[in-house]
Design a protein around this motif. Structure first.
Motif: not given
Length: 157
Positions: A83, A76, A79-80, A117-118, A60, A120-121, A113-114
C-alpha cells in the motif's frame, strides 16, 4: 534486538523518501496543469500525507505486536508495504509518464488496497483499523482530484 516500532517507522520513512524521486522537468509539467477550483487545500497535501503515513505505521506496529513474527502478520506487513509503495509511486510514476490516467489508476489501486487492508486488520485490532481510516478517506479524494484534472487537461490524459 531492534524494536519493532523502529523497524516499521524506518521502512515507512525510507519508502516515503523513495517517492520523491522525480526529475525537475516532470515537476514543471505538473505545475502547469489546470486544477479544479475547489482544490484550495493543495498546500496542505504534504502534511495530510504525513499524517496518513504516520497513522499507517502506527497501525502496522499495533498489528505486528498482536502476533509478532507469525506468517499472517508477515503477510499483513507485506500488504502495508505494498500500500505504501503504491501510494508513493503515484507521484513519481504520474510525473514520469505524464499521464493523469495512470495517476488515477494508481490512486484507485491504493483506495482498493486500503479498504482491503482495513477490513483485514479490523478483526485483529479495532485501533489498527481506525488508524487506517485517514488513508481510506484521503486516498479517494486524491484519486478523484486526479480524475477531475483529466477533464481540465485533456492533453495530459
Amino acid at each position: 534486538m531492534i524494536p519493532s516500532w523502529l523497524v516499521i517507522g524506518s521502512v515507512t520513512l525510507l519508502v516515503t523518501l523513495g517517492g520523491i524521486l522525480f526529475r525537475p522537468r516532470d515537476l514543471k509539467w505538473a505545475v502547469q496543469l489546470e486544477r479544479p477550483n475547489w482544490l484550495t487545500f493543495e498546500p496542505f497535501i504534504p502534511v495530510i500525507w504525513t499524517v496518513v503515513f504516520t497513522c499507517g505505521a502506527v497501525s502496522a506496529y499495533i498489528v505486528w505486536e498482536q502476533n509478532p513474527g507469525s506468517l499472517k502478520t508477515w503477510l499483513l506487513m507485506g500488504l502495508y508495504l505494498l500500500l505504501e509503495i503504491v501510494t508513493v509511486c503515484y507521484t513519481s510514476v504520474t510525473l514520469r509518464v505524464r499521464s493523469l490516467t495512470v495517476g488515477t489508476i494508481i490512486g484507485v489501486t491504493g483506495v482498493i488496497l486500503s479498504v482491503l487492508l482495513t477490513l483485514t486488520v479490523l478483526p485483529i485490532s479495532g485501533w489498527a483499523a481506525v488508524l487506517l481510516l485517514p488513508y481510506v478517506i484521503w486516498s479517494p479524494i486524491g484519486s478523484y482530484t486526479t480524475w477531475e484534472m483529466i477533464r481540465l487537461n485533456p492533453s495530459a490524459e
